[in-house]
Enzyme design. Structure first.
Site, short mmCIF file in Angstrom:
data_model
loop_
_atom_site.label_atom_id
_atom_site.label_comp_id
_atom_site.label_asym_id
_atom_site.label_seq_id
_atom_site.Cartn_x
_atom_site.Cartn_y
_atom_site.Cartn_z
N ASN A 22 5.43 -7.01 -2.52
CA ASN A 22 6.00 -5.69 -2.80
C ASN A 22 5.87 -5.39 -4.28
O ASN A 22 6.75 -5.70 -5.10
CB ASN A 22 7.46 -5.64 -2.35
CG ASN A 22 7.55 -5.66 -0.84
OD1 ASN A 22 7.25 -4.67 -0.17
ND2 ASN A 22 7.89 -6.82 -0.29
N GLU A 23 4.75 -4.78 -4.62
CA GLU A 23 4.43 -4.49 -6.00
C GLU A 23 5.31 -3.34 -6.51
O GLU A 23 5.97 -2.66 -5.72
CB GLU A 23 2.94 -4.12 -6.12
CG GLU A 23 1.99 -5.22 -5.65
CD GLU A 23 1.95 -6.44 -6.59
OE1 GLU A 23 2.88 -6.64 -7.38
OE2 GLU A 23 0.97 -7.21 -6.48
N PRO A 24 5.33 -3.13 -7.84
CA PRO A 24 6.15 -2.06 -8.40
C PRO A 24 5.94 -0.75 -7.62
O PRO A 24 4.81 -0.38 -7.29
CB PRO A 24 5.63 -1.94 -9.83
CG PRO A 24 5.17 -3.33 -10.16
CD PRO A 24 4.62 -3.88 -8.88
#
Ligand code: F6R
Length: 642
Positions: free
Chosen positions: A175-177
């Site tokens: 879950n990237e930025p």
């Protein structure tokens, strides 16, 4: 399997957050252990208790699992508990967080393969109880696949425990930025930093997949219990942000703050940026040792962007360090001078000690002179990246220098370097009519074939690794000679843990320690320069350091080793901060250029560090900002206390 004292258990009771004065900046329960291995054993012990108690009542346990280097010691302990203490996994159902999109299951870097190599193949979990997102589903089916994954978790009864690591972008799972708190399992584009961090595994960043399938933040937060593990100083900054920062989607791990059964389980290095360790005077009374005072003054000077000698009483009070002045009953003026002198004394152009000089305020002793200096480089380029300038000075100042390359570093060499070599040999063979060249041609052809067989990401067979190692040796010798170190002064140790391993999965043994000990005993150094003490504990560098530390400990009674100073340098990991530096070796523009030239000799590796000189310039500008002399660049060191 011992139960731990209730209050310090990782599996605490709901809502149990830490609220001591020291921990008041922390918005999620944070447990700190001396090392990743101790923390991992503790977590595995508590999980084993849970699995066993569920077994007794005929129930299953649903686990969410992570990959990467962080959980490896935890998985190793689970395997040990299975093999040696009879822990069984027959009632365990698992769901993995994520998988690279586009990788086949048998790809060496697929998470499917990782989980089987690191855990599943060594315990008795039934295959149909294992769930890992499938990175090969056609694009048009990904959405349905993801919904199906969510459904399967729900049908299993939801996750009892989710194990997490944290990426440098703050991601959990992938879950990237930008990932929202209620996101579910889906396809995601990987962040540039995440791909960079995976570059070594994939032999270059260009080979790292661009996307992945990951459980969402919402999926993760639905677990009844969450344990996020983080090891090493490279994780310190992001851990601080996730634990103490505002909860927001730039750092998806910060969402753990909203869960009443979430815990960060970290080692001391990963905890080092938390306020209670970094700025302890901000959370309570501290003992103002000279070191602590120095740290506070350097911090204050950088925070206010004011040279040390210009700080005034009000600056101390306003920044929350008024206590320092009160404790010494000195005015800022005197405290400033003490601290300034301390930093000033770290600067030395004589890293091996200055002969005939008063050494009471110098980082290194004047005698003996010359000294026997052992410089250890975990991978061939490390010593040049971390201390190329200092290496050169040590030689110029007449010390007996031995440069030891602890591992061959052959995993970093790109296929193309080995292929180029083989092609040259083949062509030479053609041109010389084959006369007397058949052996060489066969060898070169076998290299070309082996590289074609293994494909882009396959594991190099021994033959190829050996050739790559030799190519790197040549480059290391060239780099050493740029720094004034001749062939006879360097040695390649080829520690076996590296030759037999892969990134993130190295495991050292007594043989590595014995080999290292052999070097120490034969050379009996007065000074050792080494690196790898605090970064990522699964890295080659950290393992080389553990091996060195075990070798030194086994020699503790030796007369020479008691007088041997160990200086730590930083290569690829986080550079030292000003207050941590105990020896600062200045470099002129020419010396910096020479270091660049040495690093450039490493042409065969795919991702070598070209930012080292810039980091040395940054340290110099920090010293300048503190009000010290303005140098072009500085290489920084810290003394290791066993
Ligand atoms: C892995 C995963 C990632 C990793 C993170 C840290 O399944 O989901 O979030 O936990 O990238 O990776 P390491 O442990 O290799 O530092």
């Amino acid at each position: 399997m011992n139960s731990l004292d209730e209050s310090s258990r990782i599996f605490g009771s709901p809502g149990q957050k830490q609220r001591t004065q020291q921990e008041r900046f922390e918005k999620v329960r944070t447990l700190i252990r001396p090392s990743s291995s101790e923390a991992s054993v503790e977590l595995a012990t508590e999980l084993a208790e849970l699995i066993q108690s569920r077994q007794e009542s005929g129930e299953k346990v649903v686990l969410g699992l992570a990959t990467g280097s962080t959980p490896v010691p935890f998985y190793r302990e689970l395997i040990r508990l299975h093999k040696e203490e009879g822990l069984t996994f027959t009632n365990v159902i698992t769901f993995n967080l994520d998988e690279y999109y586009g990788l086949q299951r048998d790809h060496p870097e697929s998470y499917y393969r990782f989980m089987h190599d690191q855990l599943f193949d060594h315990v008795d979990i039934p295959e149909d109880q294992i769930h890992i997102p499938d990175g090969t589903v056609p694009m048009e089916d990904v959405y349905d696949f993801c919904l199906g994954y969510e459904k399967a978790i729900a049908e299993a009864g939801g996750l009892d425990l989710q194990i997490l690591g944290i990426g440098r972008t703050g991601h959990i799972g992938f879950n990237e930025p930008g990932s929202s708190a209620d996101s579910i399992t889906r396809m995601i584009t990987l962040d540039r930093v995440t791909r960079q961090d995976a570059a070594a595994d994939f032999m270059g960043v260009a080979n790292v997949p661009r996307s992945a399938i990951t459980m969402g933040v919402g999926t993760i937060l639905n677990a009844r219990r969450l344990v996020l593990m983080a090891w090493g100083s490279n994780k310190a900054e992001i851990v601080q942000e996730a634990v103490e920062g505002e909860m927001n989607d730039r750092v998806s791990a910060s969402f753990l703050q909203s869960h009443d059964q979430a815990v960060f389980l970290v080692d001391e290095a990963a905890a080092s940026h938390l306020t209670r360790f970094r700025y302890p005077w901000l959370v309570g009374p501290v003992e103002w040792s000279a070191e602590m005072m120095n740290r506070a003054v350097v911090w204050l000077s950088s925070k206010l962007e004011k040279p040390i000698l210009k700080l005034v009483d009000e600056d101390y009070n306003e920044a929350g360090a008024g206590d320092l002045l009160a404790s010494t009953s000195e005015a800022a003026y005197q405290v400033n001078i003490d601290s300034f002198n301390r930093v000033q004394h770290t600067i030395s152009g004589w890293p091996g000690g200055k002969p005939g000089a008063d050494d009471s305020n110098r980082p290194e002793r004047a005698t003996p002179f010359p000294k026997r200096v052992l410089v250890l480089s975990p991978e061939p380029a490390d010593a040049f990246i971390g201390m190329g300038g200092t290496l050169n000075r040590l030689k110029e100042q007449g010390h007996e220098v031995k440069l030891v390359f602890q591992t061959s570093g052959n995993l970093r060499v790109a296929d193309v370097a080995a292929l180029n070599f083989a092609r040259v040999v083949l062509e030479m063979g053609e041109r010389t009519d084959g006369e007397g060249w058949s052996g060489q041609k066969d060898y070169a052809q076998s290299i070309v074939d082996a590289i074609a067989d293994k494909g882009e990401f396959g594991v190099d067979p021994e033959l190829v690794r050996r050739l790559k190692g030799m190519i790197l040796r040549g480059e290391a010798r060239d780099a050493a000679s740029v720094c004034g170190v001749g062939n006879e002064e360097s040695r390649f140790l080829d520690l076996p843990f590296y030759e037999e391993g892969r990134y993130r999965r190295f495991q050292s043994s007594g043989v590595d320690v014995e080999k290292t000990r052999g070097v120490l005993e034969a050379f009996r150094p007065d000074i050792i320069f080494a690196t790898g003490d605090a970064g990522d504990p699964s890295s080659n560098q950290a393992i080389c350091f553990q091996v060195l530390s075990s070798a030194l400990k086994s020699l503790e009674n030796g007369d020479w080793s008691a007088n041997c100073n160990v200086w730590l340098y930083r290569g690829r990991d986080r550079p030292y901060e000003a207050h941590e530096i105990e020896m600062a070796v200045p470099m002129s523009p020419d010396q910096l250029q020479q270091k660049v030239d040495a690093i450039r000799k490493f042409m065969s590796t795919s991702d070598d560090d070209v930012s080292a000189p810039a980091r040395n310039q940054e340290i110099a500008s920090t010293y300048n900002d503190l009000g010290l002399a303005e140098y072009e660049a500085i290489e920084a060191f810290r003394k290791w206390r066993m």
